[in-house]
Enzyme design. Structure first.
Site, short mmCIF file in Angstrom:
data_model
loop_
_atom_site.label_atom_id
_atom_site.label_comp_id
_atom_site.label_asym_id
_atom_site.label_seq_id
_atom_site.Cartn_x
_atom_site.Cartn_y
_atom_site.Cartn_z
N ASP A 1 -3.01 -6.64 -12.94
CA ASP A 1 -1.94 -6.77 -13.95
C ASP A 1 -2.48 -7.22 -15.31
O ASP A 1 -2.14 -6.65 -16.34
CB ASP A 1 -0.88 -7.78 -13.49
CG ASP A 1 0.02 -7.21 -12.40
OD1 ASP A 1 0.18 -5.98 -12.35
OD2 ASP A 1 0.57 -8.00 -11.62
N LYS B 1 2.89 -9.86 -2.43
CA LYS B 1 1.67 -10.07 -3.23
C LYS B 1 0.92 -11.37 -2.90
O LYS B 1 -0.29 -11.44 -3.06
CB LYS B 1 2.01 -10.08 -4.72
CG LYS B 1 2.38 -8.73 -5.28
CD LYS B 1 2.60 -8.86 -6.78
CE LYS B 1 2.91 -7.54 -7.42
NZ LYS B 1 2.84 -7.62 -8.88
#
Ligand code: ATR
Length: 293
Positions: free
Chosen positions: A107, A71
């Site tokens: 997220d 990520k």
């Protein structure tokens, strides 16, 4: 589903990737939408990340999700990074816009959508207490601030990390009236007790309570929270953490962690397809396949 000459491809880059529930979740969504799309798990080793990202362009993938451990490192290979992903310092979704790759982090927005739709709660004007100051807390704090929260209080074992995060979120929203503060994650601390007492929404953002170490007391006692506060936990295995159970016993409304997982996927799907995601379908698919503990 049938793969044809016109099938569009998305997927996930991870190492490992075999445990990912995203292929099932997105597969159910594409079926529901009647889209000729497929979501493929790609096991990408760190040394191949750059060429894998090139492959998105070379092979015309419409986009990918990015998971552990890529990520952060993936950001260097992208053409543009969305400001929220830049703040968080991590990308979980790449969109291929005709060969131009844009990185997002869904997220935090996933958490807020779960709060809205499952928790029936609007963070606008609310006092929020975050327990923890890791990557998940930053994503959630930034998204809640952007959604109009009045104050985000960040309580962390390492207070300096909470202080840096409080400052970063304030700089990010740059709007009045918004307030952020850092606190010790210590239920005997008067400053913490005050924030806990004033919080409309509490979010447990640490890994405490996660399987297989789930047989532990809540990180702080929900007896410190208002009985009508909403208490969320980002941990989703087990579905009902000790924090969720104790908060419910206190009378609080509760929000379990799998909603954030489903909605971060739903938002990624919307970025790729431009269509509203069948989020309920995605969430129920996820629930059917999560390990029961
Ligand atoms: P993530 O990116 O998943 O949020 P992380 O960046 O490693 O993970 O952050 C983990 C968070 O859980 C941190 O806030 C960490 O506190 P510290 O910053 O003090 O390390 C918190 N955490 C983990 N285990 C904890 C424990 N046993 N007690 C209190 N906090 C804990």
């Amino acid at each position: 589903m049938k793969i044809t000459g016109e099938t569009q491809v998305v997927g996930v880059f991870g190492d490992p990737v075999a445990h990912s529930l995203s292929p099932l979740m997105h597969g159910a969504a594409f079926e529901k939408l009647g889209l000729n799309w497929v979501y493929v798990p790609f096991h990408v080793k760190p040394q191949h990340l750059g060429s894998a990202v090139e492959g998105i362009k070379a092979m015309g993938l419409r986009g990918v999700n990015v998971t552990v451990p890529h990520k952060v490192h993936v950001m260097q290979y992208l053409d543009e990074i969305d400001p929220e992903a830049q703040l968080i310092g991590a990308v979980n979704t790449i969109v291929n816009r005709d060969g131009y790759l844009v990185g997002y982090n869904t997220d935090g927005a996933g958490f807020v959508r779960s709060l809205n739709e499952e928790g029936q709660a609007d963070p606008a004007g609310k006092n929020i207490l975050l327990l923890g100051a890791g990557g998940a807390a930053l994503a959630i704090g930034a998204a809640l601030a952007r959604a109009g929260a009045k104050r985000v209080s960040i309580a962390n074992r390492t207070v300096q990390k909470a202080a840096a995060m409080a400052q970063a979120i304030s700089d990010f929203v740059d709007s009045e009236p918004f307030d952020s503060e850092a606190l010790p994650l210590d239920q005997d601390d008067p400053q913490f007790q005050q924030a806990a007492e004033q919080a409309d929404i509490v979010v447990q953002c640490t890994s405490v309570g996660m399987y297989p170490h789930h047989d532990v007391p809540p990180i702080v006692s929900p007896d410190l929270f208002r009985p009508h506060a909403l208490v969320a936990d980002i941990v989703y295995v087990p579905r009902e953490t000790s924090m969720i159970r104790a908060a419910r016993a206190r009378g609080c409304s509760v929000l379990t962690g799998e909603g954030m997982l489903a909605y971060q996927g739903a938002i990624a799907l919307e970025l790729w397809t431009g269509m509203p995601a069948p989020a309920a379908e995605m969430l129920s698919t996820l629930r059917r396949h999560l390990t029961p503990v």
